[in-house]
Design an enzyme around this catalytic site. Structure first.
Site, PDB file in Angstrom:
ATOM      1  N   HIS A  98       0.862  -1.190   0.000  1.00 22.60           N
ATOM      2  CA  HIS A  98       0.000   0.000   0.000  1.00 22.60           C
ATOM      3  C   HIS A  98       0.895   1.235   0.000  1.00 22.60           C
ATOM      4  O   HIS A  98       1.831   1.313   0.777  1.00 22.60           O
ATOM      5  CB  HIS A  98      -0.872  -0.021   1.269  1.00 22.60           C
ATOM      6  CG  HIS A  98      -1.884   1.061   1.305  1.00 22.60           C
ATOM      7  ND1 HIS A  98      -1.580   2.362   1.644  1.00 22.60           N
ATOM      8  CD2 HIS A  98      -3.212   1.039   1.034  1.00 22.60           C
ATOM      9  CE1 HIS A  98      -2.678   3.092   1.581  1.00 22.60           C
ATOM     10  NE2 HIS A  98      -3.681   2.322   1.213  1.00 22.60           N
ATOM     11  N   CYS A 122      -3.676   2.540  -4.506  1.00 25.62           N
ATOM     12  CA  CYS A 122      -4.549   3.377  -3.674  1.00 25.62           C
ATOM     13  C   CYS A 122      -4.572   4.776  -4.256  1.00 25.62           C
ATOM     14  O   CYS A 122      -3.611   5.538  -4.128  1.00 25.62           O
ATOM     15  CB  CYS A 122      -4.070   3.402  -2.221  1.00 25.62           C
ATOM     16  SG  CYS A 122      -5.099   4.483  -1.221  1.00 25.62           S
ATOM     17  N   HIS A 125      -7.660   0.452  -4.080  1.00 28.88           N
ATOM     18  CA  HIS A 125      -8.430   1.283  -3.145  1.00 28.88           C
ATOM     19  C   HIS A 125      -8.847   2.508  -3.926  1.00 28.88           C
ATOM     20  O   HIS A 125      -7.982   3.253  -4.404  1.00 28.88           O
ATOM     21  CB  HIS A 125      -7.545   1.764  -1.995  1.00 28.88           C
ATOM     22  CG  HIS A 125      -7.188   0.724  -0.997  1.00 28.88           C
ATOM     23  ND1 HIS A 125      -6.385   0.994   0.088  1.00 28.88           N
ATOM     24  CD2 HIS A 125      -7.562  -0.573  -0.889  1.00 28.88           C
ATOM     25  CE1 HIS A 125      -6.253  -0.111   0.809  1.00 28.88           C
ATOM     26  NE2 HIS A 125      -6.953  -1.072   0.245  1.00 28.88           N
ATOM     27  N   ASP A 139     -12.695   3.173  -0.865  1.00 28.17           N
ATOM     28  CA  ASP A 139     -11.831   3.473   0.278  1.00 28.17           C
ATOM     29  C   ASP A 139     -12.372   4.713   0.974  1.00 28.17           C
ATOM     30  O   ASP A 139     -12.682   5.705   0.325  1.00 28.17           O
ATOM     31  CB  ASP A 139     -10.415   3.713  -0.242  1.00 28.17           C
ATOM     32  CG  ASP A 139      -9.388   3.657   0.871  1.00 28.17           C
ATOM     33  OD1 ASP A 139      -9.685   3.086   1.934  1.00 28.17           O
ATOM     34  OD2 ASP A 139      -8.275   4.184   0.660  1.00 28.17           O
ATOM     35  N   HIS A 140     -12.455   4.637   2.252  1.00 27.25           N
ATOM     36  CA  HIS A 140     -12.955   5.746   3.073  1.00 27.25           C
ATOM     37  C   HIS A 140     -14.308   6.232   2.524  1.00 27.25           C
ATOM     38  O   HIS A 140     -14.833   5.704   1.558  1.00 27.25           O
ATOM     39  CB  HIS A 140     -11.973   6.911   3.125  1.00 27.25           C
ATOM     40  CG  HIS A 140     -10.641   6.530   3.711  1.00 27.25           C
ATOM     41  ND1 HIS A 140      -9.646   7.413   3.947  1.00 27.25           N
ATOM     42  CD2 HIS A 140     -10.155   5.330   4.132  1.00 27.25           C
ATOM     43  CE1 HIS A 140      -8.591   6.789   4.456  1.00 27.25           C
ATOM     44  NE2 HIS A 140      -8.884   5.524   4.573  1.00 27.25           N
ATOM     45  N   TYR A 166     -14.287   4.941   7.893  1.00 24.99           N
ATOM     46  CA  TYR A 166     -14.945   3.698   7.456  1.00 24.99           C
ATOM     47  C   TYR A 166     -16.423   3.644   7.850  1.00 24.99           C
ATOM     48  O   TYR A 166     -16.876   2.705   8.476  1.00 24.99           O
ATOM     49  CB  TYR A 166     -14.167   2.476   7.978  1.00 24.99           C
ATOM     50  CG  TYR A 166     -12.867   2.332   7.244  1.00 24.99           C
ATOM     51  CD1 TYR A 166     -12.797   1.592   6.065  1.00 24.99           C
ATOM     52  CD2 TYR A 166     -11.728   2.999   7.664  1.00 24.99           C
ATOM     53  CE1 TYR A 166     -11.618   1.506   5.345  1.00 24.99           C
ATOM     54  CE2 TYR A 166     -10.535   2.917   6.949  1.00 24.99           C
ATOM     55  CZ  TYR A 166     -10.498   2.160   5.794  1.00 24.99           C
ATOM     56  OH  TYR A 166      -9.333   2.074   5.070  1.00 24.99           O
TER      57      TYR A 166
HETATM   58  C1  DNO Z   1      -6.248   3.340   5.061  1.00 26.71           C
HETATM   59  C2  DNO Z   1      -5.755   2.020   4.632  1.00 26.71           C
HETATM   60  C3  DNO Z   1      -4.353   1.739   5.127  1.00 26.71           C
HETATM   61  C4  DNO Z   1      -3.916   0.339   4.746  1.00 26.71           C
HETATM   62  C5  DNO Z   1      -2.542  -0.045   5.236  1.00 26.71           C
HETATM   63  C6  DNO Z   1      -2.093  -1.308   4.575  1.00 26.71           C
HETATM   64  O1  DNO Z   1      -7.398   3.584   5.064  1.00 26.71           O
HETATM   65  O2  DNO Z   1      -5.855   1.904   3.280  1.00 26.71           O
HETATM   66  O3  DNO Z   1      -4.359   1.862   6.509  1.00 26.71           O
HETATM   67  O4  DNO Z   1      -4.799  -0.580   5.287  1.00 26.71           O
HETATM   68  O5  DNO Z   1      -1.627   0.950   5.039  1.00 26.71           O
HETATM   69  O6  DNO Z   1      -1.104  -1.897   5.363  1.00 26.71           O
END
Ligand code: DNO
Length: 390
Positions: free
Chosen positions: A233, A271, A298, A351-352, A368
């Protein structure tokens, strides 16, 4: 693309039954109660898998199998930690869970200064504010050298913020900065963070890269033998913070990671929100550059400000051209399909998301929420369906 949803297991106030209503089919989860560095027992993995499957989902990605801080620091004899990581991978593979997301950010994971910045209409979003970060580093942490990392106007506004801040404001800031650390461990107060930073004293980019290379050498061949895919990530934010180097922040960094072990088992979590928070990163172009090694995505968006601050925007509405990015991912899937690969579909998760509507009354994991992510998923799903038909 496989629609998936991050679920924090026993720490998540959102139930799998609720997630089922979003239409997602995959679950992304971790065994958050197990301290970093310990082996994940087969029984615990099997129990989590059964729980996910009973609710009608597949466990598509482990996020995360965390990398212990000692590995990042390169501290002492690491052979037991590497062996444990390989054993956890083998135990996961034995249960058919084969995609593992992790990060190599020293000390903190994703970092924000505000967990509830206002957005129109009463919703809230996550925000990284350069002024508050400067106030934290310079006035609360008193980190030597912090002043050199911020331009004079930001330093002046940081001093003003600190002077008017109440005790409560300062506590809230420390909580926000720690919020990205998943699971039940490793939250820092000021003194603990000072000590943790001292343990990284002298860490530079070359050393952190050497430590990362060693980790990859220790685990990627085993992952390859197990038919697994690791996917790093990117750093969030994609820049050095707290005086610590960050080495997975750009297209060049990702190229370095992929070359360090040139194996399909050594891949990337694309991401968009993390990479996109640096205006110099052209996220669709980076995705195209690393496409063949993207094992997980993500999808979210950010809007950057001139002083280095950024805010999480709605999924389709920020600086990253989400339509173009999804186009890149769909092209890559088509390429894999043409190669005859059965595993051509890329899992992604919204994501988020903004905290909004009835979620505002719930105590949810920062970033989340249920409804904000459902909104994101629905928008992304629309884009994917539309582009897939074209
Ligand atoms: C944030 C996530 C990160 C991710 C880590 C992977 O929302 O995408 O915290 O889980 O960095 O190790």
């Amino acid at each position: 693309m496989i629609e998936s949803w991050r679920w924090y297991g026993e720490f998540d106030p959102i139930s799998l039954n609720e997630v089922a209503q979003t239409g997602a089919s995959g679950i992304v989860t971790s065994l958050h109660a197990i301290p970093y560095g310990e082996v994940w027992p087969v029984e615990a993995i099997a129990a989590r898998k059964a729980e996910v499957e009973r609710a009608g989902f597949d466990w598509v990605v482990v996020e995360s199998l965390p990398v212990h801080e000692r590995i990042k620091k390169g501290e002492g004899d690491l052979s037991a930690l590497f062996a444990n990581y390989r054993q956890s991978m083998a135990n996961l593979a034995a249960q058919g869970v084969r995609t593992i997301c992790y990060n190599f950010m020293p000390l903190l994971d994703w970092t924000r200064t505000d967990l509830a910045a206002p957005v129109a209409g009463g919703a809230t979003c996550l925000r990284f504010d350069a002024v508050r970060m400067a106030a934290f580093e310079i006035h609360m942490l008193a980190r030597p050298g912090a002043e050199d990392d911020y331009p004079a106007p930001v330093r002046a506004r940081a001093a003003a913020w600190f002077q008017q801040a109440t005790e409560e404001d300062r506590r809230t800031l420390v909580t926000a900065i720690n919020a990205g650390l998943p699971g039940a461990y490793d939250r820092y107060d000021i003194a603990q963070m000072q000590a943790a930073l001292a343990a990284y004293d002298g860490m530079d980019r070359a050393t952190l890269r050497a430590n990362y290379r060693r980790f990859l050498e220790e685990v990627v061949p085993a992952a390859e033998d197990l038919g697994m895919r690791l996917c790093v990530h990117p750093d969030d934010p994609p820049r050095n913070i707290l005086g610590l180097p960050r080495i997975v922040s750009s297209g060049e960094d990702l190229a370095w990671v992929l070359a360090a072990q040139d194996s399909p088992a050594n891949g990337v979590t694309l991401c968009s929100g993390s990479l996109g928070a640096n205006p110099a990163n052209d996220v669709p172009a980076i995705a195209a550059q690393v496409a063949s090694r993207i094992h997980f995505a993500h999808l979210r968006n950010t809007r950057s400000e001139p002083d280095g601050s950024f805010e999480e925007s709605a999924h389709l509405d920020g600086d990253t051209d989400m339509i173009a990015l999804i186009g890149v991912l769909l092209n890559e899937q088509a390429r894999r399909r043409a190669e005859g690969r059965e595993d051509h579909t890329i899992p992604f998760r919204p994501d988020h998301g903004h905290h909004m509507l009835s979620d505002l009354g719930r105590d949810l994991v920062p970033g989340y929420p249920l409804i904000g992510r459902l909104r994101g998923l629905a928008e992304l799903r629309g884009v994917i369906r539309t582009l897939s038909r074209a």
